[in-house]
Design a protein around this motif. Structure first.
Motif, PDB file in Angstrom:
ATOM      1  N   GLY A  16      24.881 -30.966 -28.234  1.00  0.00           N
ATOM      2  CA  GLY A  16      23.796 -31.488 -29.051  1.00  0.00           C
ATOM      3  C   GLY A  16      22.542 -30.886 -28.276  1.00  0.00           C
ATOM      4  N   SER A  17      21.448 -31.294 -29.156  1.00  0.00           N
ATOM      5  CA  SER A  17      20.077 -30.707 -28.522  1.00  0.00           C
ATOM      6  C   SER A  17      19.252 -31.808 -28.491  1.00  0.00           C
ATOM      7  CB  SER A  17      19.856 -29.524 -29.513  1.00  0.00           C
ATOM      8  OG  SER A  17      20.622 -28.558 -29.569  1.00  0.00           O
ATOM      9  N   LEU A  18      18.210 -31.667 -27.608  1.00  0.00           N
ATOM     10  CA  LEU A  18      16.776 -32.457 -27.382  1.00  0.00           C
ATOM     11  C   LEU A  18      15.724 -31.824 -27.124  1.00  0.00           C
ATOM     12  CD1 LEU A  18      18.385 -35.641 -25.627  1.00  0.00           C
ATOM     13  CD2 LEU A  18      17.336 -35.708 -28.071  1.00  0.00           C
ATOM     14  N   ARG A  19      14.662 -32.145 -27.330  1.00  0.00           N
ATOM     15  CA  ARG A  19      13.203 -31.484 -27.087  1.00  0.00           C
ATOM     16  C   ARG A  19      12.497 -32.415 -26.323  1.00  0.00           C
ATOM     17  NH1 ARG A  19       8.242 -29.758 -30.313  1.00  0.00           N
ATOM     18  NH2 ARG A  19       7.527 -27.746 -29.009  1.00  0.00           N
ATOM     19  N   LEU A  20      12.045 -32.255 -25.332  1.00  0.00           N
ATOM     20  CA  LEU A  20      11.469 -33.104 -24.404  1.00  0.00           C
ATOM     21  C   LEU A  20      10.033 -32.508 -24.497  1.00  0.00           C
ATOM     22  CD1 LEU A  20      13.708 -33.830 -21.411  1.00  0.00           C
ATOM     23  CD2 LEU A  20      13.700 -35.015 -23.552  1.00  0.00           C
ATOM     24  N   SER A  21       9.076 -33.648 -24.425  1.00  0.00           N
ATOM     25  CA  SER A  21       7.601 -33.140 -24.399  1.00  0.00           C
ATOM     26  C   SER A  21       6.975 -33.819 -23.022  1.00  0.00           C
ATOM     27  CB  SER A  21       7.044 -33.641 -25.612  1.00  0.00           C
ATOM     28  OG  SER A  21       7.480 -33.124 -26.761  1.00  0.00           O
ATOM     29  N   ALA A  78       0.496 -29.542 -23.534  1.00  0.00           N
ATOM     30  CA  ALA A  78       1.729 -29.927 -23.517  1.00  0.00           C
ATOM     31  C   ALA A  78       2.673 -28.871 -22.880  1.00  0.00           C
ATOM     32  CB  ALA A  78       2.120 -30.745 -25.041  1.00  0.00           C
ATOM     33  N   VAL A  79       3.733 -29.395 -22.504  1.00  0.00           N
ATOM     34  CA  VAL A  79       4.703 -28.583 -22.039  1.00  0.00           C
ATOM     35  C   VAL A  79       6.066 -29.303 -22.636  1.00  0.00           C
ATOM     36  CG1 VAL A  79       6.310 -27.860 -20.108  1.00  0.00           C
ATOM     37  CG2 VAL A  79       3.775 -27.880 -19.634  1.00  0.00           C
ATOM     38  N   TYR A  80       7.066 -28.396 -22.819  1.00  0.00           N
ATOM     39  CA  TYR A  80       8.052 -28.754 -23.573  1.00  0.00           C
ATOM     40  C   TYR A  80       9.292 -28.338 -22.966  1.00  0.00           C
ATOM     41  CZ  TYR A  80       4.698 -29.427 -27.238  1.00  0.00           C
ATOM     42  OH  TYR A  80       3.405 -29.765 -27.851  1.00  0.00           O
ATOM     43  N   LEU A  81      10.475 -28.939 -23.317  1.00  0.00           N
ATOM     44  CA  LEU A  81      11.587 -28.329 -22.700  1.00  0.00           C
ATOM     45  C   LEU A  81      12.598 -28.608 -23.775  1.00  0.00           C
ATOM     46  CD1 LEU A  81      13.144 -27.319 -20.167  1.00  0.00           C
ATOM     47  CD2 LEU A  81      13.966 -29.772 -19.717  1.00  0.00           C
TER      48      LEU A  81
END
Length: 126
Positions: A16-21, A78-81
């Motif tokens: 699966g996937s996730l997007r961290l902020s 913001a920075v995202y992963l």
């Protein structure tokens, strides 16, 4: 007040996937290199990915290359992963932090500096 706040963690199945902020405030975001770090249960904290203020200097840990993508948004400070193809071994608490820009640009190293967020938990399990 210098602040970094992580969000976006959660539970996901393998693959699966996730997007961290990482939302920031209280400092000149455009002047700082920012990184993502993680700490799994019983393990030491490790660097995952870092991005320079130039948005060009980017490094990834070997075990996330090709699966994770770091980015930053100057307007949103913001920075995202973006994390794709997640594996159980990605399970950890994820933190964002300011990083040493010289180490990043000159040596390709993701070394944290003084300011950290409180973290967000990612759990990958079937």
């Amino acid at each position: 007040q210098f602040e970094l706040v992580e969000s976006g963690g959660g539970f996901v199945r393998p693959g699966g996937s996730l997007r961290l902020s990482c939302s920031t405030s209280g400092f000149a975001f455009e002047e700082y290199s920012i990184g993502w770090f993680r700490q799994a249960p019983g393990k030491e904290r490790e660097g995952v990915s870092c991005i320079g203020s130039d948005e060009i200097s980017i490094v990834y840990a070997d075990d996330v290359k090709g699966r994770f993508t770091i980015s930053r948004d100057k307007a949103k400070k913001a920075v995202y992963l973006q994390m794709n193809s997640l594996k159980p071994e990605d399970t950890a608490d994820y933190y964002c932090a300011t990083v040493n820009p010289i180490h990043l640009i000159a040596y390709g190293r993701c070394d944290a500096r003084d300011h950290w967020g409180k973290g967000t938990r990612v759990t990958v399990s079937s």
